[in-house]
Design an enzyme around this catalytic site. Sequence first.
Site, PDB file in Angstrom:
ATOM      1  N   ARG A   1     -21.063 -60.629 -12.243  1.00 42.92           N
ATOM      2  CA  ARG A   1     -20.619 -59.889 -11.665  1.00 42.92           C
ATOM      3  C   ARG A   1     -19.440 -59.106 -11.652  1.00 42.92           C
ATOM      4  O   ARG A   1     -17.995 -59.602 -11.511  1.00 42.92           O
ATOM      5  CB  ARG A   1     -20.696 -61.173 -10.083  1.00 42.92           C
ATOM      6  CG  ARG A   1     -20.115 -59.995  -8.479  1.00 42.92           C
ATOM      7  CD  ARG A   1     -18.736 -61.427  -8.014  1.00 42.92           C
ATOM      8  NE  ARG A   1     -17.854 -61.630  -8.018  1.00 42.92           N
ATOM      9  CZ  ARG A   1     -17.274 -62.534  -7.528  1.00 42.92           C
ATOM     10  NH1 ARG A   1     -17.374 -63.991  -7.195  1.00 42.92           N
ATOM     11  NH2 ARG A   1     -15.962 -62.427  -7.711  1.00 42.92           N
TER      12      ARG A   1
ATOM     13  N   HIS B   1     -16.210 -60.829  -4.797  1.00 42.49           N
ATOM     14  CA  HIS B   1     -17.879 -61.231  -4.382  1.00 42.49           C
ATOM     15  C   HIS B   1     -17.793 -60.737  -3.007  1.00 42.49           C
ATOM     16  O   HIS B   1     -19.522 -60.247  -3.624  1.00 42.49           O
ATOM     17  CB  HIS B   1     -17.499 -62.733  -3.848  1.00 42.49           C
ATOM     18  CG  HIS B   1     -18.244 -63.363  -3.099  1.00 42.49           C
ATOM     19  ND1 HIS B   1     -19.325 -63.685  -3.685  1.00 42.49           N
ATOM     20  CD2 HIS B   1     -18.306 -63.505  -1.698  1.00 42.49           C
ATOM     21  CE1 HIS B   1     -20.557 -64.157  -2.564  1.00 42.49           C
ATOM     22  NE2 HIS B   1     -19.554 -63.935  -1.665  1.00 42.49           N
TER      23      HIS B   1
ATOM     24  N   TYR C   1      -7.800 -64.950  -9.215  1.00 41.17           N
ATOM     25  CA  TYR C   1      -9.316 -66.213  -9.203  1.00 41.17           C
ATOM     26  C   TYR C   1      -9.577 -65.995 -10.930  1.00 41.17           C
ATOM     27  O   TYR C   1     -10.202 -66.409 -11.536  1.00 41.17           O
ATOM     28  CB  TYR C   1      -9.757 -66.695  -8.162  1.00 41.17           C
ATOM     29  CG  TYR C   1     -11.255 -66.010  -7.799  1.00 41.17           C
ATOM     30  CD1 TYR C   1     -11.924 -65.763  -8.253  1.00 41.17           C
ATOM     31  CD2 TYR C   1     -11.193 -65.562  -6.638  1.00 41.17           C
ATOM     32  CE1 TYR C   1     -13.370 -65.129  -7.869  1.00 41.17           C
ATOM     33  CE2 TYR C   1     -12.257 -64.844  -6.040  1.00 41.17           C
ATOM     34  CZ  TYR C   1     -12.997 -64.496  -7.152  1.00 41.17           C
ATOM     35  OH  TYR C   1     -14.280 -63.785  -6.557  1.00 41.17           O
TER      36      TYR C   1
END
Lengths: 366, 366, 326, 326
Positions: free
Chosen positions: A266, A270, A279
């Site tokens: 990815r 998100h 993160y």
Amino acid sequence: MAQTADSPDTIVATFEIRRRRFLDENGVAIAELPAFGADRDLMRRIYRGMSFVRLYDQKRVSLQRTGRMGTSATALGQEAIPIGVASAMREEDVLVPAYREDGAQIWRGVRPEEMLIYWGGDERGQHPADPRVAHDFPVAITVGSQALHAAGVANAMRLRRQQRVAVTMLGDGATSKGDVYEAINVAGAWKLPLVFVISNNGFAISTPIERQTAAETLAQKGLAGGIAVLQADGNDVFAVRHAMLEALDRARTGGGATLIECLTYRLNDHNTADDSTRYRDPEEVKRRWAYCPMKRLGTWMRAAGHWSDADEEAMKAEIAAELETAVERYLAHPAPEATDMFDHLYASLPRQYASQRAEAERLDHG
Amino acid sequence: MAQTADSPDTIVATFEIRRRRFLDENGVAIAELPAFGADRDLMRRIYRGMSFVRLYDQKRVSLQRTGRMGTSATALGQEAIPIGVASAMREEDVLVPAYREDGAQIWRGVRPEEMLIYWGGDERGQHPADPRVAHDFPVAITVGSQALHAAGVANAMRLRRQQRVAVTMLGDGATSKGDVYEAINVAGAWKLPLVFVISNNGFAISTPIERQTAAETLAQKGLAGGIAVLQADGNDVFAVRHAMLEALDRARTGGGATLIECLTYRLNDHNTADDSTRYRDPEEVKRRWAYCPMKRLGTWMRAAGHWSDADEEAMKAEIAAELETAVERYLAHPAPEATDMFDHLYASLPRQYASQRAEAERLDHG
Amino acid sequence: MAELTLIQAVNTALARALQDDPDVVLLGQDIGMHGGVFRATEGLWQRFGGNRVLDCPLAETMIGGLAVGMAAEGMKPVAEIQFLGFLYPVLDNLANHASRLRNRTRGRLSCPLTIRVTHGAGVNAPEHHSEAIESMLAHMPGLRVVIPSSPSRAYGLLLAAIRDPDPVVFLEPTRLYRGLREEVLDDGRALPLDTCFVLREGSDITLVAWGAMMKETLEVAETLAGRGISAEVIDVATIKPFDADTVVASVERTGRCVIVHEAARTAGFGAEIAACLQERAITALLSPIERVTGYDVVTPMPKLERRTMPSPTRILEACDRVLAWG
Amino acid sequence: MAELTLIQAVNTALARALQDDPDVVLLGQDIGMHGGVFRATEGLWQRFGGNRVLDCPLAETMIGGLAVGMAAEGMKPVAEIQFLGFLYPVLDNLANHASRLRNRTRGRLSCPLTIRVTHGAGVNAPEHHSEAIESMLAHMPGLRVVIPSSPSRAYGLLLAAIRDPDPVVFLEPTRLYRGLREEVLDDGRALPLDTCFVLREGSDITLVAWGAMMKETLEVAETLAGRGISAEVIDVATIKPFDADTVVASVERTGRCVIVHEAARTAGFGAEIAACLQERAITALLSPIERVTGYDVVTPMPKLERRTMPSPTRILEACDRVLAWG
Ligand SMILES: Cc1ncc(C[n+]2csc(CCOP(=O)(O)OP(=O)(O)O)c2C)c(N)n1
Ligand SMILES: Cc1ncc(C[n+]2csc(CCOP(=O)(O)OP(=O)(O)O)c2C)c(N)n1
Ligand SMILES: [Mg+2]
Ligand SMILES: [Mg+2]
């Protein structure tokens, strides 16, 4: 406890997980390509489909950034999966997507403006006009729930002895849900005409795959249900499409279900509400750009003589125009009526709810 | 789709399932026995434990047939599993059973009359007096629910850095539940000190294992979570106990969870409300008696000089007397008070429910 | 016309539905060769075969999810969940999917499924086998929730549920399965899924109940009759959508009402009925509406289950209070 | 004393609980390094470490089941479910296990867990993110269900929930997370888990609400005050066990009541309140109790979500009807 020479153990079953890949990250073939690679027209459509996903995603995000769109997720870096999957399916098959496969939905017939209407916060986007997608499922927001729905669709196909296949798309995080396991298990027990496509993009929001499961591969989730399993390089559209064709063929000919784990990454946050720098290391993301599926296929296309700079330019202009139209239609879409909430609740609204509907109507227009 | 010579596939993971067995069905050792086989006292206790299960089950069924007991399930033909498991555990470990493991619960400290009270329809049976089982879970009626509870118990042990292990017992049918898969997955991800013991007795009520799953073994359900897996001959108490000791040791030393599939056969109806002749051939059941775990261990015990006819007779008399006492205590157990329904609902009953409690009390005594 | 038990009426309706419509498919655990833990599907696998009567792996979430997918493809799945305590894993699919698929696709897909599940206590069953959670289901928009109280209503309501174009949860009162027999004509006639049934007409007090509690409620009406008090007895039958009109009309005549249900009191469906009645019939009310319900306790095991179920004594006491009021 | 938003108050209470009691452990998706999708756990993983703040695999049933097991071993798990639509898979563990473990072992084991989950609509979220199902939870014996409506009550009620020896579902009104600030003293003082809060005293009408709907309800009270009508406003706060005494006492004085909730009307918790009020205060009632609720529709997507949520207009219309009645 030491093992003795005359071992009490015998091996009763063995399994192996294979990984499929045709193009390396530089777009160079490392194995003989599947026959469809010679289909110039098809490969151009595939490349265009992937390009469309990327540009459509950009457009959707820019609408969100300017306050004209709700939260949604892009497929940045994963474009080979929706297109590899959708391009392998037949019209009569049924797509049961998650929420990151707009590309597959649009390939099959949903109009881009319909997807925008949905992500803009309106259920009407889930009722696309094209009859080719009349059986396809809407976006699944509750992670993993779609797997069992797809199993149900496949079961209907099986009971009716149809030559159709249900295809469901899932993320790596979704594989932790019991629903998905239960779907895998029944797919095996009933030999359902079903393909599970797992886009392992390394993350479920912030949770890296290493903390999602101790399984070495997600493909092996399928072993628990006794179905066929395979890993594919998810950034190699050849691998994805080839694996899909094999799985669809198996399903269509009574061979049962397949689980395909597509390995990808990815590249984006998100979704538009997320900030992944909280993160994960942006350096890692940079490094991963080297594996971009678009670049990989583009390089191969040019080397194969399927594509040129002029093609690229023309295509981009064409897609931009298409997206412009889609955005215009989206923005011009009339607001829903409050009564819409009631009018598709039941086949016909029980008289008990008529007064609520009437109030909603009065206040909507008042 | 034909595979080309320069294959696009590479093998990225391989797995094997081993099956453990020490005694064949005639009680003859086919591999060097584990050291505990030489522990005469232990082996006698194990044999006695298994015999107890069988006689206790008979007693419970006869109570049911005479209208003095609710519905319950026996372990007929599966006695090696509860005893193999419980005898391998330490007191400080936690047992999280299903509903067919009275034998394991009793081995660990629950009194037979307490189990009878429970199956007689009274919650008080789940509050055994023996402090050794204070942490053990009650019977789990909702199939598979116990797996996640055991994972939670194991997680508490892990976080507190205790040298304890949670052991949960499940049927073959339970492996189809998403809960069980989710427990397996988190057990792998978090390396939980946890053992899953699956008693594959061939049936979930009427559903034979072949229709429960297409997985060749139930052991491979563990591969989906990346945990250690093993099959054991569940009618060979050596195999069950040996596998348990290995798994408990792994768990205790930080090696994480293990799933052990114990192969057995349900010789009885599903429970006292079931009539299995409706769905399975009594001839098959007869044939399966040849694999009876009691007979197998008994033969070995005698051959090893651990057991004699006199021992058998004495033991049976002793157990009969014990069961007589248990039944007497069960039948003499005073009826519960209606207020019991309220008195363990919350740590202290909210005042809001006081009037309901008062009414129940009034009507109970009126 | 045959005298059938409620479970036989269910069986007859299932057979009729399978016969009439090739899209009807039964799903469940042990419903095939075994005929179901209560024998609701007895003989159906033998008669219609394994492609119409599907024994499922042991997973309730799966049964719910499969039914959604099959229904979306135009089949009419009728799924059996063995006991109401095992319905919880299905609630996700009921609330998030079955009840909304039509709405979330603005009519493109729909979900004509039926979930059959036992309801209630009083049969000495183990834990989790004796629940009553109809009000939780009644709170899910897009769903219908139905519970019969006699063999003939079981037959007609189940046929209606299966034919209904939307998802229906059909609750079967375990305690009534074999308790009473009734003439049931297997004529394929369905009953309406939005209407209460007045089982007994009366003028002094309205008693409202459903499912197995109709038994005690009718008993009490009889007792009251012996005292010269005329009780109207209403079987709600369809919990959702709730036919308030019938109950309101009754209470407007009687002025007094007692609602009886087995489920826990707090947020039970009795609350909805009482709330509706005071909204629409407050001027007619001669006394507060009373609810006689299961207590707010965990469904007890057999030794105590009767201590929380409304007994004729408790119902009668409530009637007495309501009749004596004011 | 700091001015905190509701989400900051939640964060402060969680930090306090982790600090005070080594048995408190947080579970959830993305609650660790990420700090949670709403930042409720921001900084806690960094401060207390990965053995106190546990990022979970993506499986809600698992979170519920783990919490039951951990609680039975004496820990105090506090689990975050990201959105109420994802709580359905936890209901099985809540209803069948968490809420009954104490009872089914007659006090031997217990289940001191807390489930934190967002509640309600109005933040333009995707499907399944904006639900309100408190009445389903209120129907589960053995559970407590709590919902704060201000930062300070969030702090005090969350501490109480975590310390409570029994399972508590703690609903956090998403719409209020960042909407209002309040002085919150981090003194570790818990609030009672069985009591309503009177937020505004009044004598003409009682308005009852909870969670985010307190905002519109208080607004309407202000509007009414401008017209010389004195409204008492009650924040239910603890849905289960419901403190009927406070509401009954108020309605006995005012004689009129409007209940406001976001959840669907049928079998919503407003029904329970109305049922209690007519049972206990019927003689005081000067008009029917009205419920202003979400419609009986599937929670709409953002474009229509405000069309089902009770608006000040709808609340005011109900007040007008109630005040004009009779
Ligand atoms: C049942 C459920 N739980 C939680 C969420 C919140 N959520 C949305 S996306 C997501 C992560 C999903 O990860 P993955 O399956 O890997 O798919 P990806 O987003 O990476 O495509 C989560 C936790 C949800 N939508 N549904
Ligand atoms: C969740 C749930 N679904 C259904 C049932 C009803 N039921 C009780 S036992 C059983 C079969 C269990 O089979 P298995 O797991 O193989 O265990 P066994 O009885 O063979 O020991 C079923 C379906 C139940 N108790 N719980
Ligand atoms: Mg992912
Ligand atoms: Mg079994």
